[in-house]
Design a protein around this motif. Sequence first.
Motif, PDB file in Angstrom:
ATOM      1  N   GLN A  39      60.221  77.254  54.595  1.00 51.13           N
ATOM      2  CA  GLN A  39      59.010  77.969  54.199  1.00 51.13           C
ATOM      3  C   GLN A  39      58.800  79.095  55.193  1.00 51.13           C
ATOM      4  OE1 GLN A  39      55.726  75.218  54.091  1.00 51.13           O
ATOM      5  NE2 GLN A  39      56.442  74.229  52.239  1.00 51.13           N
ATOM      6  N   ILE A  40      58.495  80.281  54.679  1.00 51.29           N
ATOM      7  CA  ILE A  40      58.313  81.434  55.562  1.00 51.29           C
ATOM      8  C   ILE A  40      56.888  81.964  55.424  1.00 51.29           C
ATOM      9  CG2 ILE A  40      59.094  83.787  56.064  1.00 51.29           C
ATOM     10  CD1 ILE A  40      61.919  82.834  55.210  1.00 51.29           C
ATOM     11  N   PHE A  41      56.238  82.131  56.563  1.00 50.82           N
ATOM     12  CA  PHE A  41      54.852  82.579  56.584  1.00 50.82           C
ATOM     13  C   PHE A  41      54.751  83.954  57.234  1.00 50.82           C
ATOM     14  CE2 PHE A  41      54.969  78.014  56.500  1.00 50.82           C
ATOM     15  CZ  PHE A  41      53.972  77.662  55.592  1.00 50.82           C
ATOM     16  N   GLU A  42      53.657  84.636  56.954  1.00 50.87           N
ATOM     17  CA  GLU A  42      53.440  85.962  57.516  1.00 50.87           C
ATOM     18  C   GLU A  42      52.758  85.875  58.877  1.00 50.87           C
ATOM     19  OE1 GLU A  42      54.544  88.818  56.141  1.00 50.87           O
ATOM     20  OE2 GLU A  42      55.372  87.637  54.484  1.00 50.87           O
ATOM     21  N   LYS A  43      52.979  86.899  59.685  1.00 54.54           N
ATOM     22  CA  LYS A  43      52.274  87.035  60.959  1.00 54.54           C
ATOM     23  C   LYS A  43      50.772  87.136  60.638  1.00 54.54           C
ATOM     24  CE  LYS A  43      52.526  90.575  64.584  1.00 54.54           C
ATOM     25  NZ  LYS A  43      53.473  91.611  64.968  1.00 54.54           N
ATOM     26  N   GLY A  44      49.947  86.483  61.428  1.00 60.06           N
ATOM     27  CA  GLY A  44      48.506  86.543  61.195  1.00 60.06           C
ATOM     28  C   GLY A  44      47.991  85.464  60.255  1.00 60.06           C
ATOM     29  N   GLU A  45      48.930  84.716  59.647  1.00 62.76           N
ATOM     30  CA  GLU A  45      48.550  83.644  58.732  1.00 62.76           C
ATOM     31  C   GLU A  45      48.390  82.346  59.535  1.00 62.76           C
ATOM     32  OE1 GLU A  45      50.544  81.809  54.651  1.00 62.76           O
ATOM     33  OE2 GLU A  45      51.452  83.588  55.521  1.00 62.76           O
ATOM     34  N   SER A  46      47.377  81.537  59.204  1.00 64.94           N
ATOM     35  CA  SER A  46      47.224  80.231  59.871  1.00 64.94           C
ATOM     36  C   SER A  46      48.177  79.250  59.208  1.00 64.94           C
ATOM     37  CB  SER A  46      45.794  79.713  59.709  1.00 64.94           C
ATOM     38  OG  SER A  46      45.005  80.245  60.733  1.00 64.94           O
ATOM     39  N   VAL A  47      49.149  78.781  59.965  1.00 63.93           N
ATOM     40  CA  VAL A  47      50.184  77.911  59.394  1.00 63.93           C
ATOM     41  C   VAL A  47      49.907  76.453  59.770  1.00 63.93           C
ATOM     42  CG1 VAL A  47      52.660  77.448  59.297  1.00 63.93           C
ATOM     43  CG2 VAL A  47      51.840  79.794  59.600  1.00 63.93           C
ATOM     44  N   LEU A 116      54.886  72.919  71.438  1.00 71.82           N
ATOM     45  CA  LEU A 116      55.408  74.273  71.220  1.00 71.82           C
ATOM     46  C   LEU A 116      56.647  74.574  72.039  1.00 71.82           C
ATOM     47  CD1 LEU A 116      52.122  76.216  70.654  1.00 71.82           C
ATOM     48  CD2 LEU A 116      54.065  76.134  69.100  1.00 71.82           C
ATOM     49  N   GLY A 117      56.988  73.686  72.968  1.00 73.50           N
ATOM     50  CA  GLY A 117      58.243  73.839  73.705  1.00 73.50           C
ATOM     51  C   GLY A 117      59.426  73.664  72.770  1.00 73.50           C
ATOM     52  N   MET A 118      59.158  73.103  71.579  1.00 75.55           N
ATOM     53  CA  MET A 118      60.217  72.883  70.576  1.00 75.55           C
ATOM     54  C   MET A 118      60.324  74.056  69.614  1.00 75.55           C
ATOM     55  SD  MET A 118      61.305  69.746  70.893  1.00 75.55           S
ATOM     56  CE  MET A 118      60.796  68.393  71.923  1.00 75.55           C
ATOM     57  N   ALA A 119      59.359  74.967  69.687  1.00 72.49           N
ATOM     58  CA  ALA A 119      59.401  76.120  68.781  1.00 72.49           C
ATOM     59  C   ALA A 119      60.610  76.960  69.170  1.00 72.49           C
ATOM     60  CB  ALA A 119      58.123  76.929  68.924  1.00 72.49           C
ATOM     61  N   MET A 120      61.196  77.646  68.205  1.00 76.50           N
ATOM     62  CA  MET A 120      62.376  78.450  68.522  1.00 76.50           C
ATOM     63  C   MET A 120      62.241  79.855  67.987  1.00 76.50           C
ATOM     64  SD  MET A 120      65.649  75.955  68.092  1.00 76.50           S
ATOM     65  CE  MET A 120      65.303  75.518  66.412  1.00 76.50           C
ATOM     66  N   LEU A 121      62.773  80.775  68.763  1.00 77.66           N
ATOM     67  CA  LEU A 121      62.861  82.161  68.315  1.00 77.66           C
ATOM     68  C   LEU A 121      64.190  82.248  67.577  1.00 77.66           C
ATOM     69  CD1 LEU A 121      61.224  84.795  68.779  1.00 77.66           C
ATOM     70  CD2 LEU A 121      62.838  85.332  70.592  1.00 77.66           C
ATOM     71  N   THR A 122      64.157  82.447  66.271  1.00 78.35           N
ATOM     72  CA  THR A 122      65.404  82.417  65.521  1.00 78.35           C
ATOM     73  C   THR A 122      65.665  83.756  64.852  1.00 78.35           C
ATOM     74  OG1 THR A 122      64.265  81.575  63.576  1.00 78.35           O
ATOM     75  CG2 THR A 122      65.256  79.949  65.012  1.00 78.35           C
ATOM     76  N   VAL A 188      60.287  69.947  56.430  1.00 79.03           N
ATOM     77  CA  VAL A 188      60.241  71.367  56.074  1.00 79.03           C
ATOM     78  C   VAL A 188      60.430  72.208  57.323  1.00 79.03           C
ATOM     79  CG1 VAL A 188      58.812  73.212  55.087  1.00 79.03           C
ATOM     80  CG2 VAL A 188      58.676  70.902  54.151  1.00 79.03           C
ATOM     81  N   GLN A 189      61.316  73.200  57.222  1.00 81.59           N
ATOM     82  CA  GLN A 189      61.474  74.162  58.324  1.00 81.59           C
ATOM     83  C   GLN A 189      60.453  75.246  58.095  1.00 81.59           C
ATOM     84  OE1 GLN A 189      65.517  75.556  58.041  1.00 81.59           O
ATOM     85  NE2 GLN A 189      66.293  73.843  59.209  1.00 81.59           N
ATOM     86  N   LYS A 190      59.520  75.382  59.045  1.00 82.36           N
ATOM     87  CA  LYS A 190      58.495  76.412  58.903  1.00 82.36           C
ATOM     88  C   LYS A 190      58.783  77.561  59.850  1.00 82.36           C
ATOM     89  CE  LYS A 190      54.874  73.603  57.011  1.00 82.36           C
ATOM     90  NZ  LYS A 190      53.811  72.662  57.257  1.00 82.36           N
ATOM     91  N   TYR A 191      58.845  78.754  59.281  1.00 84.69           N
ATOM     92  CA  TYR A 191      59.114  79.961  60.044  1.00 84.69           C
ATOM     93  C   TYR A 191      57.934  80.915  59.917  1.00 84.69           C
ATOM     94  CZ  TYR A 191      64.074  78.628  59.955  1.00 84.69           C
ATOM     95  OH  TYR A 191      65.256  77.964  60.096  1.00 84.69           O
TER      96      TYR A 191
END
Length: 194
Positions: A39-47, A116-122, A188-191
């Motif tokens: 799932q891909i979300f926009e910048k500024g969107e509350s995910v 958030l240490g698990m978040a990744m810049l992909t 779900v992979q959330k980006y």
Amino acid sequence: GVSMQKKKNLMMAVLLCVIGIYAARIYVVNTDKKLPERQIFEKGESVPYERDYNISENDMCEGYYVKVLDTEIMEAKAFCEKYDAMDMGLATHYYMVNLEVENRSNERVGEEGVALGMAMLTGENYAIIPSLEMFEAANPGMAAPSFSLQYGTQKRIRLVFSIIPNNMPDYECIEEKPPMLQITQYPVQKYIKL
């Protein structure tokens, strides 16, 4: 005694059995894990995190939301001066993602929180995890990017990613083709677009 041929046949049969059992095991294990949905979300969107997680269901943080406010690329020297951090000499630049994390409906304060240490810049062919040393520098008073928030509160934090030459694309590539921030991996992979 038993002829060599019979021994060979027996060994072969045992081997095939073992391979068969092993193959069946691999098949069963892998069919269980369906390919994660993206799932891909926009910048500024509350995910919402919902029931998605990174490593195990224990790191689920239902009720938490994350929003990307903005991003910034800084030269390592400027970053270290601004945040009074020690330059390790590896990174040429730091990529910062400014986030707002909110606990809207999770009452298990202190037991559950965002990792958030698990978040990744992909991006194309790379995925980087945040720099823990630089996280502390950019978020004074916070020891780690995993935390729990009081019910109904929010917090702004900066995730910092080291851009190390030869390890990944250089910062120009990143500026041209902005990466995404991946916050969960299963189911779900959330980006979030940056």
